[in-house]
Design a protein around this motif. Structure first.
Motif, PDB file in Angstrom:
ATOM      1  N   GLY A   1     125.153   2.367 -52.161  1.00 46.60           N
ATOM      2  CA  GLY A   1     125.816   1.069 -52.044  1.00 46.60           C
ATOM      3  C   GLY A   1     125.630   0.249 -53.298  1.00 46.60           C
ATOM      4  N   ILE A   2     126.588  -0.621 -53.534  1.00 44.71           N
ATOM      5  CA  ILE A   2     126.497  -1.520 -54.702  1.00 44.71           C
ATOM      6  C   ILE A   2     127.076  -2.877 -54.325  1.00 44.71           C
ATOM      7  N   LYS A   3     126.403  -3.952 -54.795  1.00 40.48           N
ATOM      8  CA  LYS A   3     126.785  -5.311 -54.391  1.00 40.48           C
ATOM      9  C   LYS A   3     127.940  -5.848 -55.227  1.00 40.48           C
ATOM     10  N   PRO A   4     128.892  -6.514 -54.590  1.00 35.20           N
ATOM     11  CA  PRO A   4     129.981  -7.143 -55.353  1.00 35.20           C
ATOM     12  C   PRO A   4     129.568  -8.521 -55.872  1.00 35.20           C
TER      13      PRO A   4
ATOM     14  N   LEU B   1     126.205  -1.941 -67.980  1.00 33.84           N
ATOM     15  CA  LEU B   1     125.828  -0.598 -68.406  1.00 33.84           C
ATOM     16  C   LEU B   1     124.666  -0.067 -67.546  1.00 33.84           C
ATOM     17  N   GLY B   2     123.807  -0.956 -67.067  1.00 32.99           N
ATOM     18  CA  GLY B   2     122.728  -0.550 -66.154  1.00 32.99           C
ATOM     19  C   GLY B   2     123.301   0.013 -64.863  1.00 32.99           C
ATOM     20  N   ASN B   3     124.306  -0.645 -64.312  1.00 30.98           N
ATOM     21  CA  ASN B   3     124.966  -0.140 -63.105  1.00 30.98           C
ATOM     22  C   ASN B   3     125.605   1.222 -63.370  1.00 30.98           C
ATOM     23  N   TYR B   4     126.173   1.362 -64.549  1.00 28.31           N
ATOM     24  CA  TYR B   4     126.801   2.639 -64.888  1.00 28.31           C
ATOM     25  C   TYR B   4     125.742   3.739 -64.879  1.00 28.31           C
ATOM     26  N   SER B   5     124.610   3.439 -65.510  1.00 28.04           N
ATOM     27  CA  SER B   5     123.576   4.452 -65.677  1.00 28.04           C
ATOM     28  C   SER B   5     122.892   4.828 -64.356  1.00 28.04           C
ATOM     29  N   GLY B   6     122.443   3.821 -63.610  1.00 28.28           N
ATOM     30  CA  GLY B   6     121.732   4.104 -62.357  1.00 28.28           C
ATOM     31  C   GLY B   6     122.676   4.302 -61.182  1.00 28.28           C
ATOM     32  N   GLY B   7     123.918   3.815 -61.314  1.00 29.50           N
ATOM     33  CA  GLY B   7     124.857   3.861 -60.196  1.00 29.50           C
ATOM     34  C   GLY B   7     126.065   4.741 -60.457  1.00 29.50           C
TER      35      GLY B   7
ATOM     36  N   PRO C   1     121.720   8.360 -54.242  1.00 32.95           N
ATOM     37  CA  PRO C   1     121.600   8.135 -55.689  1.00 32.95           C
ATOM     38  C   PRO C   1     121.482   6.649 -56.002  1.00 32.95           C
ATOM     39  N   ILE C   2     120.385   6.271 -56.661  1.00 30.50           N
ATOM     40  CA  ILE C   2     120.128   4.854 -56.962  1.00 30.50           C
ATOM     41  C   ILE C   2     119.343   4.738 -58.258  1.00 30.50           C
ATOM     42  N   GLY C   3     119.219   3.530 -58.750  1.00 30.16           N
ATOM     43  CA  GLY C   3     118.367   3.252 -59.908  1.00 30.16           C
ATOM     44  C   GLY C   3     116.944   2.985 -59.440  1.00 30.16           C
ATOM     45  N   ASP C   4     116.053   2.924 -60.405  1.00 29.41           N
ATOM     46  CA  ASP C   4     114.637   2.780 -60.123  1.00 29.41           C
ATOM     47  C   ASP C   4     114.289   1.511 -59.350  1.00 29.41           C
ATOM     48  N   ASP C   5     115.074   0.446 -59.567  1.00 29.39           N
ATOM     49  CA  ASP C   5     114.762  -0.839 -58.929  1.00 29.39           C
ATOM     50  C   ASP C   5     114.910  -0.770 -57.404  1.00 29.39           C
ATOM     51  N   GLN C   6     115.555   0.273 -56.897  1.00 30.29           N
ATOM     52  CA  GLN C   6     115.765   0.379 -55.455  1.00 30.29           C
ATOM     53  C   GLN C   6     114.771   1.318 -54.770  1.00 30.29           C
ATOM     54  N   ARG C   7     113.803   1.792 -55.537  1.00 29.19           N
ATOM     55  CA  ARG C   7     112.842   2.763 -55.015  1.00 29.19           C
ATOM     56  C   ARG C   7     112.076   2.219 -53.803  1.00 29.19           C
TER      57      ARG C   7
ATOM     58  N   VAL D   1     117.107  10.285 -66.965  1.00 30.82           N
ATOM     59  CA  VAL D   1     117.153   9.355 -68.098  1.00 30.82           C
ATOM     60  C   VAL D   1     118.024   8.177 -67.679  1.00 30.82           C
ATOM     61  N   GLY D   2     117.596   6.970 -68.039  1.00 29.69           N
ATOM     62  CA  GLY D   2     118.440   5.808 -67.768  1.00 29.69           C
ATOM     63  C   GLY D   2     118.360   5.281 -66.348  1.00 29.69           C
ATOM     64  N   ALA D   3     117.242   5.538 -65.643  1.00 34.88           N
ATOM     65  CA  ALA D   3     117.079   4.991 -64.295  1.00 34.88           C
ATOM     66  C   ALA D   3     116.798   3.495 -64.362  1.00 34.88           C
ATOM     67  N   ARG D   4     116.430   3.037 -65.544  1.00 31.21           N
ATOM     68  CA  ARG D   4     116.117   1.618 -65.727  1.00 31.21           C
ATOM     69  C   ARG D   4     116.499   1.201 -67.140  1.00 31.21           C
ATOM     70  N   ILE D   5     117.744   0.767 -67.280  1.00 35.02           N
ATOM     71  CA  ILE D   5     118.215   0.279 -68.579  1.00 35.02           C
ATOM     72  C   ILE D   5     117.745  -1.168 -68.717  1.00 35.02           C
ATOM     73  N   MET D   6     117.177  -1.481 -69.872  1.00 31.83           N
ATOM     74  CA  MET D   6     116.599  -2.808 -70.071  1.00 31.83           C
ATOM     75  C   MET D   6     117.537  -3.697 -70.891  1.00 31.83           C
TER      76      MET D   6
ATOM     77  N   ALA E   1     112.664  -6.646 -69.578  1.00 28.14           N
ATOM     78  CA  ALA E   1     113.388  -7.114 -68.388  1.00 28.14           C
ATOM     79  C   ALA E   1     114.587  -6.210 -68.122  1.00 28.14           C
ATOM     80  N   LYS E   2     114.849  -5.955 -66.841  1.00 32.09           N
ATOM     81  CA  LYS E   2     115.968  -5.098 -66.457  1.00 32.09           C
ATOM     82  C   LYS E   2     117.304  -5.704 -66.898  1.00 32.09           C
ATOM     83  N   MET E   3     118.226  -4.861 -67.355  1.00 31.63           N
ATOM     84  CA  MET E   3     119.584  -5.340 -67.621  1.00 31.63           C
ATOM     85  C   MET E   3     120.268  -5.491 -66.267  1.00 31.63           C
ATOM     86  N   GLY E   4     120.568  -6.730 -65.892  1.00 30.76           N
ATOM     87  CA  GLY E   4     121.109  -6.959 -64.559  1.00 30.76           C
ATOM     88  C   GLY E   4     122.405  -7.737 -64.577  1.00 30.76           C
ATOM     89  N   LYS E   5     123.150  -7.653 -63.464  1.00 30.91           N
ATOM     90  CA  LYS E   5     124.415  -8.373 -63.356  1.00 30.91           C
ATOM     91  C   LYS E   5     124.193  -9.871 -63.360  1.00 30.91           C
ATOM     92  N   THR E   6     123.060 -10.263 -62.782  1.00 30.90           N
ATOM     93  CA  THR E   6     122.762 -11.690 -62.721  1.00 30.90           C
ATOM     94  C   THR E   6     121.355 -11.902 -63.257  1.00 30.90           C
TER      95      THR E   6
HETATM   96  P1  AMP Z   1     123.185  -3.741 -57.857  1.00 30.06           P
HETATM   97  O1  AMP Z   1     123.830  -4.285 -59.067  1.00 30.06           O
HETATM   98  O2  AMP Z   1     121.843  -4.340 -57.636  1.00 30.06           O
HETATM   99  O3  AMP Z   1     124.069  -3.727 -56.657  1.00 30.06           O
HETATM  100  O4  AMP Z   1     122.880  -2.215 -58.201  1.00 30.06           O
HETATM  101  C1  AMP Z   1     123.793  -1.161 -58.062  1.00 30.06           C
HETATM  102  C2  AMP Z   1     123.162   0.125 -58.581  1.00 30.06           C
HETATM  103  O5  AMP Z   1     122.937   0.032 -59.993  1.00 30.06           O
HETATM  104  C3  AMP Z   1     121.792   0.433 -57.953  1.00 30.06           C
HETATM  105  O6  AMP Z   1     121.676   1.804 -57.696  1.00 30.06           O
HETATM  106  C4  AMP Z   1     120.827  -0.008 -59.008  1.00 30.06           C
HETATM  107  O7  AMP Z   1     119.606   0.706 -58.919  1.00 30.06           O
HETATM  108  C5  AMP Z   1     121.573   0.342 -60.283  1.00 30.06           C
HETATM  109  N1  AMP Z   1     121.134  -0.500 -61.401  1.00 30.06           N
HETATM  110  C6  AMP Z   1     121.257  -1.843 -61.515  1.00 30.06           C
HETATM  111  N2  AMP Z   1     120.730  -2.277 -62.683  1.00 30.06           N
HETATM  112  C7  AMP Z   1     120.246  -1.168 -63.330  1.00 30.06           C
HETATM  113  C8  AMP Z   1     119.594  -0.947 -64.585  1.00 30.06           C
HETATM  114  N3  AMP Z   1     119.306  -1.959 -65.419  1.00 30.06           N
HETATM  115  N4  AMP Z   1     119.260   0.333 -64.929  1.00 30.06           N
HETATM  116  C9  AMP Z   1     119.566   1.365 -64.107  1.00 30.06           C
HETATM  117  N5  AMP Z   1     120.166   1.222 -62.899  1.00 30.06           N
HETATM  118  C10 AMP Z   1     120.517  -0.024 -62.508  1.00 30.06           C
END
Ligand code: AMP
Ligand code: TRP
Length: 326
Positions: A6-9, A15-21, A141-147, A178-183, A190-195
């Motif tokens: 799942g992924i939040k709208p 690029l973090g979403n691309y890598s982990g998602g 399949p998820i990124g590290d932050d969802q462990r 590789v790329g489970a946690r893009i910074m 700090a994690k590269m995040g949408k918000t």
């Molecule tokens: P979210 O944006 O929180 O809904 O995350 C959607 C997916 O992207 C999840 O599987 C996250 O683990 C992954 N994700 C989000 N940010 C990153 C990041 N910086 N590096 C790797 N994966 C990420």
């Protein structure tokens, strides 16, 4: 094999979403029966704008398809279209510990950023467990932050199964090597995040090429000049991971090529690789996003498939828990 993620709208995808998602979703859909869910119900757990939620849901559907999901073979759908998710979440609340939820780092971190902490933020991981368990998912399949959330989902499944009888498959998380946690490019700790992370440090999948190049050129690097991964070089290590993700190579082969190239040259090369990765995604996205009628039609197809897949598990949950069914 069943695959679910799942992924939040919320916010623009990165690029973090691309890598982990996204990248993992497209790869795992080949391995079995896959379900990918736009988790709109999760989006309301923090302060949000209803008009934006509506747009973001359609944006994200387009992005899921643009990055490689095939809506004909794979079920791509919105969570709120399948009422079983909200019901499962309530039922699973019976086997989720209050203490466990309080220990979730995402709850603590996001809670600290909110003026008003919604109870939905606290209950967020229970909804997520329901998402996964309703589909009898084998892998997620998820990124590290969802462990931590995934581990909690496993606990919830096990507690339910031992209390009420075997209903759920206990899922395994799948994390990219590789790329489970893009910074962030500006703050490699700090994690590269949408918000929440800085604009300048975040690569959005819809960024223009010159914006991408600018952000990579100003990426924070570390002391020294070796392009090699090391504990005390989080900036360079992150750039090596990004290069590996963008080109499908191993970090070792990236180090071999650029080890002595110097930071400036390397940053430019990473920027170019990312521009190349993103260009076809943007083109495909723009095409899809322009046709809302088609997006709604495809969402409808996904909703029907998801409802049919989730219904039997929900029914078994109610029965196992002792409810009178009609
Ligand atoms: P979210 O944006 O929180 O809904 O995350 C959607 C997916 O992207 C999840 O599987 C996250 O683990 C992954 N994700 C989000 N940010 C990153 C990041 N910086 N590096 C790797 N994966 C990420
Ligand atoms: N909590 C996840 C995130 O923030 C999104 C999510 C919700 C999810 N339900 C899920 C991920 C089920 C995997 C499976 O990224």
């Amino acid at each position: 094999m069943r695959i679910f993620s799942g992924i939040k709208p919320t916010g623009d995808t990165t690029l973090g979403n691309y890598s982990g998602g996204f990248r993992q979703y497209a790869a795992t859909q080949e391995q079995g029966e896959a379900f990918f869910c736009i988790v709109d119900l999760h989006a309301i757990t923090v302060e949000y704008d209803p008009v934006a939620l509506h747009e973001r849901t359609l944006d994200l559907f387009s992005m899921l398809v643009a990055t490689g999901l095939d809506p004909d073979r794979t079920t791509v759908f919105a969570q709120s279209h399948v009422t079983a998710h909200a019901e499962a979440s309530w039922l699973l609340g019976a086997v989720t510990g209050y203490g466990q939820l309080g220990r979730m780092t995402q709850f603590k971190e996001k809670g600290d950023q909110q003026e008003f902490v919604a109870s939905a933020l606290f209950n967020y991981p229970v909804l997520m467990a329901g998402d996964i368990l309703l589909y009898q998912s084998d892998i997620v399949p998820i990124g590290d932050d969802q462990r931590q959330h995934l581990e909690l989902s496993r606990d919830i499944a096990e507690r339910f199964n031992s209390r009420f009888g075997h209903v759920f498959t206990v899922p395994d998380g799948v994390y990219p090597e590789v790329g489970a946690r893009i910074m962030s490019l500006q703050d490699p700790l700090a994690k590269m995040g949408k918000t929440g992370s800085s604009e300048q440090g975040t690569i959005y999948l819809l960024d223009e090429p010159d914006a991408i190049m600018r952000k990579f050129k100003s990426a924070v690097t570390d002391s020294g000049r070796d392009v090699r991964r090391a504990e005390d070089k989080p900036g360079v290590s992150n750039l090596i991971d990004i290069m590996a993700v963008a080109t499908g190579r191993t970090p070792e082969s990236v180090e071999e090529e650029y080890g002595d190239a110097g930071y400036g040259t390397f940053k430019e090369a990473v920027g170019e690789a990312v521009v190349e990765l993103i260009a076809p995604i943007r083109t495909r996205y723009d095409e899809l996003r322009a046709d809302e009628g088609e997006l709604l039609r495809l969402l409808g197809v996904g909703a029907d498939k998801a409802r049919a897949a989730a219904a039997p598990t929900l029914e078994r949950m109610y029965e196992a828990m002792g409810f009178v069914r009609l």
